[in-house]
Design a protein around this motif. Sequence first.
Motif, PDB file in Angstrom:
ATOM      1  N   THR A 100       0.816  -1.219   0.000  1.00 36.59           N
ATOM      2  CA  THR A 100       0.000   0.000   0.000  1.00 36.59           C
ATOM      3  C   THR A 100       0.847   1.265   0.000  1.00 36.59           C
ATOM      4  N   SER A 101       2.181   1.113  -0.014  1.00 39.40           N
ATOM      5  CA  SER A 101       3.103   2.263  -0.051  1.00 39.40           C
ATOM      6  C   SER A 101       2.875   3.218   1.109  1.00 39.40           C
ATOM      7  N   VAL A 102       2.729   2.661   2.314  1.00 37.47           N
ATOM      8  CA  VAL A 102       2.515   3.462   3.519  1.00 37.47           C
ATOM      9  C   VAL A 102       3.596   3.123   4.537  1.00 37.47           C
ATOM     10  N   SER A 103       4.107   4.148   5.203  1.00 36.96           N
ATOM     11  CA  SER A 103       5.045   3.963   6.311  1.00 36.96           C
ATOM     12  C   SER A 103       4.522   4.645   7.562  1.00 36.96           C
ATOM     13  N   TRP A 104       4.802   4.040   8.694  1.00 37.12           N
ATOM     14  CA  TRP A 104       4.552   4.624  10.011  1.00 37.12           C
ATOM     15  C   TRP A 104       5.893   4.644  10.740  1.00 37.12           C
ATOM     16  N   ARG A 105       6.198   5.710  11.441  1.00 35.07           N
ATOM     17  CA  ARG A 105       7.488   5.769  12.126  1.00 35.07           C
ATOM     18  C   ARG A 105       7.419   6.641  13.360  1.00 35.07           C
ATOM     19  N   THR A 106       8.426   6.516  14.186  1.00 34.01           N
ATOM     20  CA  THR A 106       8.640   7.441  15.281  1.00 34.01           C
ATOM     21  C   THR A 106       9.381   8.666  14.745  1.00 34.01           C
ATOM     22  N   GLY A 107       9.311   9.745  15.483  1.00 30.45           N
ATOM     23  CA  GLY A 107      10.021  10.963  15.109  1.00 30.45           C
ATOM     24  C   GLY A 107      10.138  11.876  16.314  1.00 30.45           C
ATOM     25  N   ILE A 108      10.722  13.043  16.099  1.00 27.15           N
ATOM     26  CA  ILE A 108      10.918  14.019  17.163  1.00 27.15           C
ATOM     27  C   ILE A 108      10.278  15.336  16.752  1.00 27.15           C
TER      28      ILE A 108
ATOM     29  N   ALA B 143       9.532  19.153  18.691  1.00 27.17           N
ATOM     30  CA  ALA B 143       9.695  19.989  19.893  1.00 27.17           C
ATOM     31  C   ALA B 143      10.343  19.203  21.034  1.00 27.17           C
ATOM     32  N   GLY B 144      11.287  18.350  20.666  1.00 24.30           N
ATOM     33  CA  GLY B 144      12.020  17.583  21.652  1.00 24.30           C
ATOM     34  C   GLY B 144      11.314  16.354  22.185  1.00 24.30           C
ATOM     35  N   GLU B 145      10.088  16.100  21.712  1.00 22.01           N
ATOM     36  CA  GLU B 145       9.304  14.967  22.187  1.00 22.01           C
ATOM     37  C   GLU B 145       9.158  13.919  21.088  1.00 22.01           C
ATOM     38  N   ARG B 146       9.049  12.665  21.502  1.00 21.27           N
ATOM     39  CA  ARG B 146       8.858  11.591  20.527  1.00 21.27           C
ATOM     40  C   ARG B 146       7.405  11.585  20.057  1.00 21.27           C
ATOM     41  N   VAL B 147       7.214  11.461  18.748  1.00 22.85           N
ATOM     42  CA  VAL B 147       5.878  11.459  18.156  1.00 22.85           C
ATOM     43  C   VAL B 147       5.796  10.306  17.157  1.00 22.85           C
TER      44      VAL B 147
ATOM     45  N   ALA C 208       3.860  14.111   2.335  1.00 21.89           N
ATOM     46  CA  ALA C 208       4.256  14.724   3.601  1.00 21.89           C
ATOM     47  C   ALA C 208       3.856  13.837   4.778  1.00 21.89           C
ATOM     48  N   TRP C 209       4.632  13.907   5.843  1.00 18.62           N
ATOM     49  CA  TRP C 209       4.322  13.165   7.063  1.00 18.62           C
ATOM     50  C   TRP C 209       3.178  13.825   7.809  1.00 18.62           C
ATOM     51  N   GLN C 210       2.318  12.998   8.405  1.00 19.88           N
ATOM     52  CA  GLN C 210       1.215  13.487   9.233  1.00 19.88           C
ATOM     53  C   GLN C 210       1.324  12.880  10.623  1.00 19.88           C
ATOM     54  N   LEU C 211       1.127  13.712  11.636  1.00 17.63           N
ATOM     55  CA  LEU C 211       1.113  13.220  13.011  1.00 17.63           C
ATOM     56  C   LEU C 211      -0.088  12.298  13.213  1.00 17.63           C
ATOM     57  N   ILE C 212       0.115  11.217  13.955  1.00 18.39           N
ATOM     58  CA  ILE C 212      -0.995  10.326  14.295  1.00 18.39           C
ATOM     59  C   ILE C 212      -1.048  10.152  15.811  1.00 18.39           C
TER      60      ILE C 212
ATOM     61  N   ALA D  81      -2.261   2.951  16.459  1.00 18.83           N
ATOM     62  CA  ALA D  81      -1.603   4.255  16.578  1.00 18.83           C
ATOM     63  C   ALA D  81      -2.344   5.337  15.809  1.00 18.83           C
ATOM     64  N   GLU D  82      -2.978   4.969  14.701  1.00 20.24           N
ATOM     65  CA  GLU D  82      -3.756   5.918  13.894  1.00 20.24           C
ATOM     66  C   GLU D  82      -5.098   6.268  14.532  1.00 20.24           C
ATOM     67  N   GLY D  83      -5.516   5.516  15.544  1.00 17.82           N
ATOM     68  CA  GLY D  83      -6.806   5.764  16.170  1.00 17.82           C
ATOM     69  C   GLY D  83      -7.968   5.107  15.475  1.00 17.82           C
ATOM     70  N   ARG D  84      -7.694   4.075  14.679  1.00 19.21           N
ATOM     71  CA  ARG D  84      -8.775   3.385  13.961  1.00 19.21           C
ATOM     72  C   ARG D  84      -9.297   2.180  14.727  1.00 19.21           C
TER      73      ARG D  84
END
Length: 263
Positions: free
Chosen positions: A132-140, A142-146, A155-159, A206-209
């Motif tokens: 499906t050409s979709v990735s989910w990942r951790t990131g940073i 404002a200094g916090e893990r998201v 573009a990346w979207q916060l979940i 994680a997506e809230g589904r």
Amino acid sequence: MTDRLSRDLASGVLHEAITEIAEAAARVILPYWRVGTAVETKSDDSPVTQADQKAEALILECLGKVYPEIQTVAEEAVAENGMPSHAADRFWLIDPLDGTKGFITGKESFTVNIALIQDGVAVAGVVTAPATSVSWRTGISAGERVALRRRFGEAWQLIRVRDRPADGIALLSHSMSDEEATRLAARHGCTRWQGMDSSMKFCLLAEGRFDAYPRTGPTHEWDTAAGQAVLEAAGGRVLASDGAPLLYGKPGFKNGPFVAMGG
């Protein structure tokens, strides 16, 4: 090199780097999907294909170039060479193709998984779904893990996980009967359930589904680490049977029962 890894982990560079590697592995896998690729059987009777092997080879090569001093624990290398005798304080857990059985039958829910473990905790991870050409990942941020999600090239979207609704929905392995699944979902406060393969279950929480993913059967740590990192970054939890967070580097790199939860 370890100091560099710490800086990259804190800045977000590491999270982006492992995503690029996972998406490159996805491009290696896709030509083998739905074309009747040859299947071999490993010593534990689980299937393996050239897609698994070539994707893992790419991941190990890339990680070795960027962070050569960090131990790797990868599914196909373990199948061929045996389990490492111990886990380092920091190590990679790699499942190059989670959901091989579904991949072989042409299903879409197979994933590439890379996670960094530090002192037993999955501190960074990426899960990529090649079909499906979709990735989910951790990131940073404002200094916090998201936690973030994107389709390749977008573009990346916060979940974020959702608050548990009154009629919560569980995700469960296809390996159990409908009756067993209904009982297990109810035990974790869910009135409905849906079957699904692979670590994608963590990402959909994680997506809230969806709301819970209870697992009673055994898994290896490389099956769960990347998904757990993403889910926890999105505000969820993964608890072992004793109610404590699921940790890594256990004997044989094996998990017992656990439940992954959203809000």
